[in-house]
Motif scaffolding. Sequence first.
Motif, PDB file in Angstrom:
ATOM      1  N   ALA A 196     -28.406   8.935 -34.265  1.00  0.00           N
ATOM      2  CA  ALA A 196     -27.738   8.097 -35.261  1.00  0.00           C
ATOM      3  C   ALA A 196     -28.734   7.240 -36.029  1.00  0.00           C
ATOM      4  N   VAL A 197     -29.751   6.734 -35.337  1.00  0.00           N
ATOM      5  CA  VAL A 197     -30.792   5.949 -36.005  1.00  0.00           C
ATOM      6  C   VAL A 197     -31.560   6.821 -36.992  1.00  0.00           C
ATOM      7  N   THR A 198     -31.818   8.060 -36.626  1.00  0.00           N
ATOM      8  CA  THR A 198     -32.476   8.992 -37.551  1.00  0.00           C
ATOM      9  C   THR A 198     -31.616   9.208 -38.788  1.00  0.00           C
ATOM     10  N   ARG A 199     -30.313   9.335 -38.596  1.00  0.00           N
ATOM     11  CA  ARG A 199     -29.398   9.481 -39.738  1.00  0.00           C
ATOM     12  C   ARG A 199     -29.397   8.221 -40.606  1.00  0.00           C
ATOM     13  N   LEU A 200     -29.490   7.068 -39.962  1.00  0.00           N
ATOM     14  CA  LEU A 200     -29.585   5.813 -40.711  1.00  0.00           C
ATOM     15  C   LEU A 200     -30.853   5.792 -41.556  1.00  0.00           C
ATOM     16  N   GLU A 201     -31.968   6.193 -40.972  1.00  0.00           N
ATOM     17  CA  GLU A 201     -33.227   6.234 -41.708  1.00  0.00           C
ATOM     18  C   GLU A 201     -33.122   7.160 -42.922  1.00  0.00           C
ATOM     19  N   GLN A 202     -32.490   8.315 -42.732  1.00  0.00           N
ATOM     20  CA  GLN A 202     -32.315   9.256 -43.838  1.00  0.00           C
ATOM     21  C   GLN A 202     -31.441   8.662 -44.926  1.00  0.00           C
ATOM     22  N   ALA A 203     -30.378   7.950 -44.522  1.00  0.00           N
ATOM     23  CA  ALA A 203     -29.468   7.351 -45.497  1.00  0.00           C
ATOM     24  C   ALA A 203     -30.165   6.276 -46.325  1.00  0.00           C
ATOM     25  N   ILE A 204     -31.034   5.489 -45.681  1.00  0.00           N
ATOM     26  CA  ILE A 204     -31.792   4.475 -46.418  1.00  0.00           C
ATOM     27  C   ILE A 204     -32.824   5.145 -47.321  1.00  0.00           C
ATOM     28  N   GLY A 205     -33.519   6.142 -46.780  1.00  0.00           N
ATOM     29  CA  GLY A 205     -34.575   6.805 -47.535  1.00  0.00           C
ATOM     30  C   GLY A 205     -34.077   7.525 -48.767  1.00  0.00           C
ATOM     31  N   THR A 206     -32.875   8.101 -48.686  1.00  0.00           N
ATOM     32  CA  THR A 206     -32.320   8.842 -49.825  1.00  0.00           C
ATOM     33  C   THR A 206     -31.505   7.953 -50.752  1.00  0.00           C
TER      34      THR A 206
END
Length: 221
Positions: A196-206
């Motif tokens: 979930a943290v990885t998905r959060l990072e992707q959401a912020i990055g994109t």
Amino acid sequence: MRKAVRIAGRDVLFVMAAQAEYGPHLQRLFTPVMTGVGPVEAGVRLGAELSWLKSEKALPDLVVSLGSAGSRTLEQTQIYQAVSVAYRDIDASPLGFEKGATPFLNLPVTVPLPFRIPGINEATLSTGAAIISGSAYDAIGEDMVDMETFACLRACQLFGVPLVGLRGISDGAADLRHVGDWKEYLHVIDEKLADAVTRLEQAIGTGVLELGPSHEDAESD
């Protein structure tokens, strides 16, 4: 020492309650502020941390409260993002206030959490100081229960920092009888929270999860 993680140019501070929830998968991703258990400990510890960071002109752009939660209806070991949080302990109704509302505080009983992470299930959250088990769920209107997120939200509001709540369901399908009942699936939740943290990072990055102006930029203006 700053504990915020730099993600796509933004500072994200992760907050957890207990070492037992911070397994090897999360340990590879960040070092959290560890508050201790319950709303008092969470509010005091995170408030102190944010106060210190403000004095250093280093407030984070986002705080993520994460860990375990209980639920009688949600799938055990699955991860959910909180879309709202309520404080189940407060009851000033004898004075004419709505149950769940803190007197003289301009907040609704249920406070929405606006940010969304794609691909993570959504649920409502209730925070309080008591462990909920068995028939105690009958008095809870929300999907899941924890002991820290509302307190973390109030600390964040004091410093103008947004909050995301991520919770893995550790218990609730059966009555709790021992601390081992809570710990039984924490290793599974650790791995899934890391995803979930990885998905959060992707959401912020994109830019899917769009934060406001950074505190770093505001301090430099």
